[in-house]
Design an enzyme around this catalytic site. Structure first.
Site, PDB file in Angstrom:
ATOM      1  N   CYS A 113      31.021  42.105  37.088  1.00 57.20           N
ATOM      2  CA  CYS A 113      32.225  41.275  37.179  1.00 57.20           C
ATOM      3  C   CYS A 113      32.446  40.691  38.576  1.00 57.20           C
ATOM      4  O   CYS A 113      33.265  39.781  38.737  1.00 57.20           O
ATOM      5  CB  CYS A 113      33.450  42.069  36.743  1.00 57.20           C
ATOM      6  SG  CYS A 113      33.291  42.782  35.085  1.00 57.20           S
ATOM      7  N   HIS A 247      39.500  38.920  39.510  1.00 50.09           N
ATOM      8  CA  HIS A 247      38.760  39.095  38.260  1.00 50.09           C
ATOM      9  C   HIS A 247      39.732  39.410  37.140  1.00 50.09           C
ATOM     10  O   HIS A 247      40.620  40.259  37.284  1.00 50.09           O
ATOM     11  CB  HIS A 247      37.738  40.221  38.420  1.00 50.09           C
ATOM     12  CG  HIS A 247      37.173  40.694  37.126  1.00 50.09           C
ATOM     13  ND1 HIS A 247      36.614  39.845  36.206  1.00 50.09           N
ATOM     14  CD2 HIS A 247      37.107  41.940  36.589  1.00 50.09           C
ATOM     15  CE1 HIS A 247      36.214  40.542  35.157  1.00 50.09           C
ATOM     16  NE2 HIS A 247      36.501  41.817  35.368  1.00 50.09           N
ATOM     17  N   ASN A 277      38.324  39.735  29.135  1.00 52.08           N
ATOM     18  CA  ASN A 277      37.496  39.982  30.315  1.00 52.08           C
ATOM     19  C   ASN A 277      36.132  39.337  30.067  1.00 52.08           C
ATOM     20  O   ASN A 277      35.354  39.808  29.249  1.00 52.08           O
ATOM     21  CB  ASN A 277      37.355  41.489  30.532  1.00 52.08           C
ATOM     22  CG  ASN A 277      36.528  41.838  31.759  1.00 52.08           C
ATOM     23  OD1 ASN A 277      35.806  41.020  32.299  1.00 52.08           O
ATOM     24  ND2 ASN A 277      36.625  43.090  32.181  1.00 52.08           N
TER      25      ASN A 277
END
Length: 320
Positions: A113, A247, A277
């Site tokens: 990520c 993020h 996500n």
């Protein structure tokens, strides 16, 4: 030699998949359960056969168009992904072929990520060295391929998508003001896909596994610390940041990070509610949306942050 972002693009596959849609597919969950814990209402899922390079191609074309460039103008291609098309060649080389570019340096970055922030930082160093002038940095993921759809604690969190930016050399004015990257492999066990391929067979566990509470605590701490580090490197006060794009993992992480940094939530770009996500794609997806809807404007300072399995984390302070 400085670097400036001159074009941004993004792509989400298919139609939004709601929490209720997941419940109808047989996952033991509900809209209330997911929203109360994560803030996620929708995510996008790639079709069978749709790959990270396919998603990255669409985002890249939009970023190139925004920059007024052709694929042949690019001399560096970096793709951040944890869900590559193949073991090899790299997804960057496959994307290069689909774009019709020949001769550019092309490689993947695997920082989960944090991948896009890592990729953007690497591209800035290439440009600063004088070896390259125009980079295409892409975050592209099809996390739906590595999810255990019987594990409601993880499968409802993730989505697929891609985002891309064009980074160009600038002789007079910096766009990227500061960068900071870190990793600590001692924490690899709290978020991983602990499997591989050996002799044509999967060994270990091929699905994403996560200790949610441990990830939360770690992420909030390091996101706040690395943002402060980036500000100090640039000689900028945190209060001078116009927008924060962390993020997009979980609304609770975003809110806790903003509190720790003393940044109001109305300065935080939030897309996790509609995208889930998307790992390395989440930061460029959010950046593209906020630029296109007019919230982020030229001259504003934007803090981009990532944290992911490894554990890896980093930040890039950009003046648009």
């Amino acid at each position: 030699m400085f670097s400036r972002i001159t074009g941004i693009g993004s792509f989400l596959p298919g139609q939004p998949v709601s929490n209720d849609d997941l419940a109808r597919r047989g996952i033991e969950t509900s809209d209330e359960w997911i929203v109360s814990r994560t803030g996620i209402h929708f995510r996008h899922l790639a079709e069978n056969g749709e790959t990270a390079s396919d998603l990255g191609l669409q985002a890249s074309r939009r970023a190139l168009a925004a920059a007024g460039l052709e694929a042949s103008d690019i001399d560096l291609i970096i793709v951040a992904t944890s869900t590559p098309d193949f073991i090899f060649p790299s997804t960057a080389c496959l994307l290069q072929s689909k774009l019709g570019n020949q001769g550019a340096t092309a490689f993947d970055v695997q920082a989960v990520c944090s991948g896009f922030v890592y990729g953007l930082t690497i591209a800035e160093k290439f440009i600063a060295s004088g070896s390259h002038r125009r980079a295409l940095v892409v975050g592209a993921e099809v996390f739906s391929r590595i999810l255990d759809w019987s594990d409601r604690g993880t499968c409802v969190l993730f989505g697929d998508g891609a985002g891309a930016v064009v980074l160009e050399a600038s002789d007079d004015r910096p766009g990227i003001l500061a960068t900071a990257l870190h990793a600590d492999g001692a924490h690899h066990g709290i978020l991983s896909v602990p499997g591989s391929v050996c002799g044509g067979k999967v060994t270990g566990d091929p699905f994403l596994r996560m200790d949610g509470q441990a990830v939360f605590k770690f992420a909030v701490r390091v996101l706040a610390e690395v943002a402060d580090e980036c500000c100090q490197a640039a000689g900028v006060a945190p209060s001078d940041i116009d927008w924060l794009i962390p993020h997009q993992a979980n609304i609770r992480i975003l809110e806790a990070t903003a509190r720790r940094m003393k940044v109001a939530m109305d300065k935080v770009i939030v897309t996790v509610d509609r995208h889930g996500n998307t790992s390395a794609a989440s930061v460029p997806l959010a950046l593209d949306e906020a630029v296109r809807d007019g919230r982020i404007r030229a001259g504003q300072k934007v803090m981009l942050e990532g944290v992911g399995g490894g554990f890896t984390w980093g930040a890039v302070l950009v003046e648009m």
